[in-house]
Design an enzyme around this catalytic site. Structure first.
Site, PDB file in Angstrom:
ATOM      1  N   GLU A  92     -31.675 -23.631 -14.654  1.00  5.57           N
ATOM      2  CA  GLU A  92     -31.890 -22.813 -13.336  1.00  5.57           C
ATOM      3  C   GLU A  92     -31.382 -23.410 -12.181  1.00  5.57           C
ATOM      4  O   GLU A  92     -31.149 -24.673 -12.179  1.00  5.57           O
ATOM      5  CB  GLU A  92     -33.427 -22.603 -13.667  1.00  5.57           C
ATOM      6  CG  GLU A  92     -34.104 -21.962 -12.500  1.00  5.57           C
ATOM      7  CD  GLU A  92     -33.807 -20.461 -12.239  1.00  5.57           C
ATOM      8  OE1 GLU A  92     -32.622 -20.029 -12.206  1.00  5.57           O
ATOM      9  OE2 GLU A  92     -34.579 -19.576 -12.188  1.00  5.57           O
ATOM     10  N   ASP A  93     -31.214 -22.572 -11.261  1.00  7.90           N
ATOM     11  CA  ASP A  93     -30.834 -23.299  -9.709  1.00  7.90           C
ATOM     12  C   ASP A  93     -31.846 -23.708  -8.878  1.00  7.90           C
ATOM     13  O   ASP A  93     -31.691 -24.907  -8.511  1.00  7.90           O
ATOM     14  CB  ASP A  93     -30.091 -22.250  -8.911  1.00  7.90           C
ATOM     15  CG  ASP A  93     -30.946 -20.808  -8.883  1.00  7.90           C
ATOM     16  OD1 ASP A  93     -31.760 -20.596  -9.444  1.00  7.90           O
ATOM     17  OD2 ASP A  93     -30.430 -19.945  -8.007  1.00  7.90           O
ATOM     18  N   ASP A 126     -39.006 -22.077  -7.194  1.00  8.66           N
ATOM     19  CA  ASP A 126     -39.433 -21.815  -5.995  1.00  8.66           C
ATOM     20  C   ASP A 126     -40.978 -21.653  -6.154  1.00  8.66           C
ATOM     21  O   ASP A 126     -41.923 -22.610  -6.292  1.00  8.66           O
ATOM     22  CB  ASP A 126     -38.832 -20.722  -5.137  1.00  8.66           C
ATOM     23  CG  ASP A 126     -39.163 -20.511  -3.824  1.00  8.66           C
ATOM     24  OD1 ASP A 126     -40.186 -21.115  -3.180  1.00  8.66           O
ATOM     25  OD2 ASP A 126     -39.037 -19.547  -3.292  1.00  8.66           O
ATOM     26  N   GLY A 160     -42.084 -20.550  -8.803  1.00  8.46           N
ATOM     27  CA  GLY A 160     -42.119 -20.747 -10.455  1.00  8.46           C
ATOM     28  C   GLY A 160     -42.503 -19.600 -11.107  1.00  8.46           C
ATOM     29  O   GLY A 160     -42.305 -19.487 -12.302  1.00  8.46           O
ATOM     30  N   THR A 191     -40.247 -16.846 -11.694  1.00 11.33           N
ATOM     31  CA  THR A 191     -39.209 -16.676 -12.690  1.00 11.33           C
ATOM     32  C   THR A 191     -38.990 -17.554 -13.750  1.00 11.33           C
ATOM     33  O   THR A 191     -38.970 -17.044 -14.856  1.00 11.33           O
ATOM     34  CB  THR A 191     -37.889 -16.731 -11.661  1.00 11.33           C
ATOM     35  OG1 THR A 191     -38.134 -16.112 -10.447  1.00 11.33           O
ATOM     36  CG2 THR A 191     -36.656 -16.434 -12.559  1.00 11.33           C
ATOM     37  N   PHE A 223     -35.339 -22.369   2.893  1.00 13.77           N
ATOM     38  CA  PHE A 223     -34.356 -21.387   2.253  1.00 13.77           C
ATOM     39  C   PHE A 223     -32.987 -22.471   2.339  1.00 13.77           C
ATOM     40  O   PHE A 223     -32.531 -22.671   3.241  1.00 13.77           O
ATOM     41  CB  PHE A 223     -34.167 -20.349   2.832  1.00 13.77           C
ATOM     42  CG  PHE A 223     -33.641 -19.297   1.954  1.00 13.77           C
ATOM     43  CD1 PHE A 223     -34.270 -18.798   0.703  1.00 13.77           C
ATOM     44  CD2 PHE A 223     -32.107 -18.966   2.038  1.00 13.77           C
ATOM     45  CE1 PHE A 223     -33.795 -17.730   0.001  1.00 13.77           C
ATOM     46  CE2 PHE A 223     -31.525 -18.135   1.219  1.00 13.77           C
ATOM     47  CZ  PHE A 223     -32.186 -17.468   0.053  1.00 13.77           C
ATOM     48  N   ASP A 234     -26.829 -18.208  -2.932  1.00 15.51           N
ATOM     49  CA  ASP A 234     -26.560 -17.509  -1.998  1.00 15.51           C
ATOM     50  C   ASP A 234     -27.710 -16.782  -0.964  1.00 15.51           C
ATOM     51  O   ASP A 234     -28.885 -17.102  -1.100  1.00 15.51           O
ATOM     52  CB  ASP A 234     -25.845 -15.955  -2.474  1.00 15.51           C
ATOM     53  CG  ASP A 234     -27.152 -15.160  -3.183  1.00 15.51           C
ATOM     54  OD1 ASP A 234     -28.086 -15.741  -3.587  1.00 15.51           O
ATOM     55  OD2 ASP A 234     -27.083 -13.799  -2.639  1.00 15.51           O
ATOM     56  N   ARG A 242     -22.259 -18.830  -1.587  1.00 14.10           N
ATOM     57  CA  ARG A 242     -22.344 -19.266  -3.064  1.00 14.10           C
ATOM     58  C   ARG A 242     -21.421 -20.234  -3.283  1.00 14.10           C
ATOM     59  O   ARG A 242     -21.597 -21.158  -4.270  1.00 14.10           O
ATOM     60  CB  ARG A 242     -22.194 -18.091  -4.030  1.00 14.10           C
ATOM     61  CG  ARG A 242     -23.298 -17.258  -4.299  1.00 14.10           C
ATOM     62  CD  ARG A 242     -22.944 -16.360  -5.608  1.00 14.10           C
ATOM     63  NE  ARG A 242     -23.716 -14.965  -5.538  1.00 14.10           N
ATOM     64  CZ  ARG A 242     -25.159 -15.072  -6.025  1.00 14.10           C
ATOM     65  NH1 ARG A 242     -25.680 -16.409  -6.259  1.00 14.10           N
ATOM     66  NH2 ARG A 242     -25.677 -14.089  -6.049  1.00 14.10           N
TER      67      ARG A 242
END
Ligand code: 5GP
Length: 175
Positions: free
Chosen positions: A97-98, A101, A103, A105, A150, A157, A163
């Site tokens: 995962e990237d 945040d 949690g 997702t 952020f 992105d 990106r």
């Protein structure tokens, strides 16, 4: 057009050094196991491709497409836009995962994949925002913990921009 100011947060070299370390740890843990590495699209494609090239073991790759954000706000809803192409039953799954945040997702993906009866699920995230997390999901491998800001770059992105930056930057002027 919106003018966006970025301030660099994590350099390309720091990212690559950390990926090498995580790759070595994953190699040691999963050598000779039946592994599927899952790239969580869209944001983690760059991290995924650099990380798997630092893993010296035999594994399959697969891709899970999800969408949950518009702009900088989580909608709280996780939608599968592309499902895995293979069964993960009895396999060791490495979820890549990237960023974690809130949690939401990663927890939703974890529960969804657990129902498919893999042997194990290990989660790896490049970035983690511990202060933003709203559940107690704990990724096993974290590249960098960051504050509640952020960020963009290295696959991440802001409305499809930034990106391809090779480093991670903080977006300065969001309200
Ligand atoms: P969560 O469900 O943990 O709140 O959010 C996870 C997803 O939200 C990530 O996979 C990523 O797509 C997006 N996200 C969360 N924080 C950021 C951020 O700082 N920058 C970007 N570009 N995306 C983020």
């Amino acid at each position: 057009m919106e003018h966006i100011k970025l301030s660099p947060l994590i350099t390309e070299q720091q990212i690559l050094d950390r990926i090498k370390e995580i790759g070595e740890e994953l190699t040691a843990k999963f050598k000779d196991k039946d592994v599927v590495c899952v790239c969580i699209l869209n944001g983690s494609f760059m991290f995924f491709s650099d990380l798997i090239r630092q893993m010296d073991c035999d594994f399959k790759c697969d891709f899970l497409g999800l969408s949950s954000y518009t702009g900088t706000q989580s909608t709280g809803e996780v939608k599968v836009t592309l499902d895995l192409s293979q069964s993960i039953q009895n396999k060791h799954v490495i979820l890549i995962e990237d960023i974690v945040d809130t949690g939401t997702t990663i927890e939703a993906i974890y529960q969804m994949l657990r129902a498919r009866k893999p042997e194990s699920i290990t989660t790896v995230t490049l970035l983690h925002k511990p202060e933003a997390q709203k559940n107690d999901f704990k990724p096993e491998y974290v590249g960098f913990s960051i504050g509640n800001e952020f960020v963009v770059g290295y696959g991440l992105d802001y409305n499809q921009q930034f990106r391809t930056l090779p480093y991670i930057a903080q977006v300065q002027n969001l309200n």
